[in-house]
Design a protein around this motif. Structure first.
Motif, PDB file in Angstrom:
ATOM      1  N   ALA A 144       0.834  -1.204   0.000  1.00 21.18           N
ATOM      2  CA  ALA A 144       0.000   0.000   0.000  1.00 21.18           C
ATOM      3  C   ALA A 144       0.870   1.256   0.000  1.00 21.18           C
ATOM      4  O   ALA A 144       0.607   2.219  -0.742  1.00 21.18           O
ATOM      5  CB  ALA A 144      -0.924  -0.002   1.219  1.00 21.18           C
ATOM      6  N   ARG A 145       1.917   1.253   0.803  1.00 24.62           N
ATOM      7  CA  ARG A 145       2.786   2.432   0.875  1.00 24.62           C
ATOM      8  C   ARG A 145       3.537   2.644  -0.440  1.00 24.62           C
ATOM      9  O   ARG A 145       3.689   3.781  -0.895  1.00 24.62           O
ATOM     10  CB  ARG A 145       3.774   2.275   2.038  1.00 24.62           C
ATOM     11  N   ARG A 146       4.008   1.546  -1.039  1.00 23.77           N
ATOM     12  CA  ARG A 146       4.710   1.689  -2.329  1.00 23.77           C
ATOM     13  C   ARG A 146       3.786   2.281  -3.395  1.00 23.77           C
ATOM     14  O   ARG A 146       4.203   3.115  -4.203  1.00 23.77           O
ATOM     15  CB  ARG A 146       5.242   0.330  -2.794  1.00 23.77           C
ATOM     16  N   LEU A 147       2.543   1.827  -3.384  1.00 26.77           N
ATOM     17  CA  LEU A 147       1.575   2.348  -4.352  1.00 26.77           C
ATOM     18  C   LEU A 147       1.406   3.857  -4.187  1.00 26.77           C
ATOM     19  O   LEU A 147       1.406   4.612  -5.167  1.00 26.77           O
ATOM     20  CB  LEU A 147       0.229   1.633  -4.158  1.00 26.77           C
ATOM     21  N   LEU A 148       1.291   4.313  -2.962  1.00 29.17           N
ATOM     22  CA  LEU A 148       1.113   5.735  -2.695  1.00 29.17           C
ATOM     23  C   LEU A 148       2.376   6.529  -3.014  1.00 29.17           C
ATOM     24  O   LEU A 148       2.308   7.640  -3.552  1.00 29.17           O
ATOM     25  CB  LEU A 148       0.707   5.942  -1.235  1.00 29.17           C
TER      26      LEU A 148
END
Length: 587
Positions: free
Chosen positions: A390-394
C-alpha cells in the motif's frame, strides 16, 4: 478533389490563426489550391523550416525581377525570417496586382502574424477579383479576427447568398465563427444585420437567439428561439435554447416546456435527455428516472444515456442498477472509461469485494479520479495486511503526481495509523511539515496523530496555528474542543470551541456528536442525547454509536443502549472505541 468549402468553415478556421485558413491542397471555387508553407516564423509543426511554395502560376508579365523577388522571399521564409518574407511579398503583390501573388502574399503575412498586411492585401484582392469567393472569405475572416465589424455585414450576406444550399448550416455557424470576439453586444448587432434577409428560415432566428443570449438580451433571445420553433415546431435545438433561457428565471418553467415538447414528440432524444438532467438538478429523482428509463429503452448503447442512468442510480442508492449500467458502459466505444471504472471500484469496495475493486481501480488511468483510486486501493491493501504494498503504491503515485504529494502523504500516514504505527505516521508528516510549515492539511492530520500519542501540547499548538491560518476552519475548532471533552478537561473552553465549529458547519454530524459529548461531560444528559441521536441519524458512525450507547446507559435506558451498541458492532466489528463501549455496557 474535395467539395467546396463552406464560408462558415473558412471563417471559423480563421479564428484559430490566419495561416490555417489558407490550408494547402483544398478545393476552393472548384479548383485545387497550391501547397503553401503552414507555420509561423517559417517553421513547420515539427519545428523544421517551412518549405517554399511550388512555382506560382503568375499571369502575364512574368519578369526576372519578379522571379528574383519571389525566390528572395521564399528563401527568407525558409530561414525563419517571416516578417522580411511577408514585406517582400506584399510589396511585389501590391505592385503587380497579380491575384496569385496577392494570395501568396496573404499566406506569408499570415505566417508572420501580420494581420494588418493580410487585411490590406485582401482588400486589394477584392478590387482585382471582385467575384472571387476565396478573396471574400479571406477578407471576412481577417475582419472577424481583427474585430472590425463595420462593413462586415454586407460581405457576410453576399457570401451567404452565394451558397444557398449551404445557407441553413452557415447561419447556424455564425455564432461559432464570431465566438472569440469579446464584445458580445457588437456580435449580436452584427448577426442581427446579417440574418435580416433570411428571417424566413428558423436557423436565422436560432442564430439570433444564441447571439442575444450571449449578449445578455434574454427577452430578445427568448422571442427569437420561440420564432424558430414556430417556423419548425419539431426542431430540438430551438427548444433547448428556449429551455436554457427559461431556466434562468424559473427551472420549473423550463421543465414544463421540455415536458410539453417530449409529450408532442416522444422520439426527441436530446430534449428528453435535457429534461432528465433538469429534473435531477431540481432533485426530482423519481421523475428523472422515468425519463432516463425511456431513453434507455430507445438508446441502450448510447453513452450519453447509459452514464446518467448509472449516476442517477448511484444517487438513489440503487447499486444493482448502477453497477449494471456502468459495466455496460465500459463495453461501449467511449474515449475515456476511467470515471466508470472508478465508480465500479467504489461499488465493489462498498460491497466487500476488495479484489474486484482493486481490479477496477487499476483501470483508472486519466482524469480527476486517478489519485482517489490510488488512495482507495491503498486502503484496501492496508485492510488486507499488505502495508508495504500500500505504501509503495502511494509513494509511486506521489512521484508521478507531485501536485498531489501532500494528499498522498496523508493517505500513506493513514495506512500507518490504521496499522497503529502512530509514531511512524507522525514522523512522515513532520518531515513534510519541515518543508511546508503552513500547509493546512498537514497541520490538521499531524495534530490528530499527536493526539493519538497523547502529545497534547503538540496537538494544541498545531490546531491553534491552523485556526490562525484558517479562522473559518470548522474542523480545527471541533478537533481541539473534542480532544478536551474526550479527556474531561477544560470543558467550558471545549464547549466554546465546538459552538464556534457549529456556527461554521451547523449540520455536520461529527460536530453535532462533539457538542453532544461535551454536554454529556457537563452533566446535561438529556440535551446530549438529543444531539447525539440527531448526529447518528445523519451518519451511522461507530464512534457516534458508542456515545449514544453510553448516554442511554447513563439515563438508565439499558435495553436501548445494548441494542444500539450491538447493532453498530455488527456493522463495524473492528472499531476500537465501539468495542470498548460494548465491553462496558452491552455484555
Amino acid at each position: 478533389m474535395k467539395s467546396k468549402k463552406s464560408i462558415v468553415l473558412c471563417a471559423t478556421l480563421a479564428l484559430a490563426g490566419v495561416v490555417p485558413v489558407f490550408a494547402a491542397g483544398e478545393a476552393v471555387d472548384g479548383r485545387p489550391r497550391k501547397p503553401v508553407a503552414r507555420e509561423a516564423a517559417g517553421q513547420g509543426a515539427s519545428g523544421a523550416p517551412a518549405r517554399a511554395a511550388d512555382p506560382l502560376p503568375l499571369g502575364r508579365g512574368l519578369t526576372a525581377q519578379i522571379v528574383y523577388q519571389v525566390l528572395l522571399a521564399e528563401v527568407a521564409l525558409q530561414r525563419g525570417r517571416g516578417d522580411f518574407a511577408s514585406q517582400a511579398y506584399t510589396d511585389l503583390a501590391l505592385r503587380t496586382r497579380d491575384p496569385a501573388l496577392l494570395e501568396r502574399a496573404i499566406e506569408v503575412a499570415g505566417i508572420a502574424r501580420r494581420l494588418d498586411l493580410v487585411l490590406e492585401l485582401a482588400r486589394q484582392w477584392i478590387q482585382v477579383e471582385p467575384d472571387s469567393k476565396r478573396a471574400q472569405q479571406v477578407l471576412a475572416g481577417v475582419m472577424i479576427m481583427s474585430n472590425q465589424f463595420d462593413g462586415l455585414a454586407p460581405q457576410l450576406i453576399s457570401m451567404l447568398e452565394a451558397d444557398r444550399p449551404a445557407l441553413p448550416g452557415n447561419l447556424l455557424g455564425l455564432n461559432r465563427m464570431l465566438a472569440r470576439s469579446p464584445d458580445r453586444q457588437a456580435v449580436y448587432q452584427l448577426i442581427s444585420r446579417v440574418c435580416a434577409p433570411f428571417l424566413d428560415l428558423p436557423e436565422a432566428h436560432y442564430a439570433l437567439a444564441v447571439a442575444a443570449s450571449s449578449a445578455g438580451e434574454n427577452e430578445r433571445a427568448l422571442a427569437a428561439a420561440r420564432k424558430a420553433n414556430e417556423l419548425r415546431p419539431d426542431w430540438e435545438p430551438a427548444v433547448l435554447v428556449e429551455a436554457e433561457l427559461l431556466a434562468r428565471r424559473s427551472p420549473a418553467e423550463a421543465i414544463a416546456r421540455l415536458q410539453a415538447f417530449v409529450d408532442a414528440y416522444p422520439m426527441a432524444r436530446d430534449v428528453r435527455l435535457f429534461l432528465a438532467r433538469a429534473l435531477v438538478g431540481e432533485k426530482r429523482y423519481a421523475d428523472a428516472k422515468r425519463q432516463f428509463e425511456r431513453l434507455l429503452i430507445a438508446y441502450p448503447n448510447n453513452p450519453d444515456v447509459v452514464f446518467p442512468v448509472a449516476v442517477l442510480a448511484l444517487q438513489e442508492d440503487d447499486r444493482v442498477l448502477a453497477e449494471a449500467q456502468l459495466k455496460h458502459l465500459v463495453t461501449l466505444d467511449i474515449p475515456d472509461k476511467s470515471t466508470a471504472y472508478y465508480y465500479l471500484g467504489q461499488l465493489a469496495q462498498d460491497g466487500k469485494r476488495p479484489d474486484e475493486a482493486l481490479s477496477h481501480f487499476r483501470q483508472v488511468r486519466t482524469g480527476e479520479h486517478v489519485v482517489p483510486s490510488v488512495v482507495r486501493s491503498a486502503a484496501i491493501l492496508s485492510s488486507q495486511g499488505k502495508i508495504d504494498e500500500a505504501r509503495r503504491l502511494l509513494q509511486d503515485a506521489a512521484s508521478a503526481n507531485p501536485q498531489q504529494r501532500v494528499r498522498l502523504l496523508i493517505a500513506e500516514a493513514a495506512v500507518l495509523r490504521e496499522d497503529k504505527h502512530y509514531a511512524a505516521a507522525l514522523e512522515l508528516l513532520d518531515n513534510e511539515l519541515a518543508a511546508q510549515p503552513d500547509e493546512p492539511d498537514l497541520l490538521y492530520e499531524s495534530a490528530l496523530l499527536a493526539e493519538k500519542l497523547d502529545r497534547l501540547e503538540l496537538m494544541e499548538s498545531r490546531l491553534r496555528k491552523l485556526i490562525e491560518l484558517q479562522p473559518e476552519n470548522a474542523q480545527a475548532y471541533n478537533a481541539l474542543g473534542y480532544s478536551y471533552a474526550e479527556r474531561n478537561l477544560r470543558l467550558p473552553e471545549a464547549r466554546q470551541l465546538i459552538e464556534k465549529a457549529l456556527q461554521l458547519a451547523p449540520d455536520d454530524p461529527f460536530i453535532l456528536d462533539s457538542m453532544g459529548w461535551v454536554l454529556y461531560r457537563q452533566g446535561d444528559h438529556a440535551s446530549a442525547l438529543t444531539l447525539l441521536l440527531k448526529a447518528y441519524g445523519q451518519r451511522s458512525d461507530p464512534e457516534i454509536a458508542a456515545h449514544v450507547g453510553e448516554v442511554l446507559w447513563t439515563l438508565g435506558r439499558y435495553d436501548e443502549a445494548r441494542r444500539t451498541l450491538r447493532e453498530a458492532q455488527t456493522k463495524h466489528p473492528g472499531n476500537d472505541v465501539l468495542s470498548e463501549a460494548v465491553r462496558k455496557f452491552a455484555q
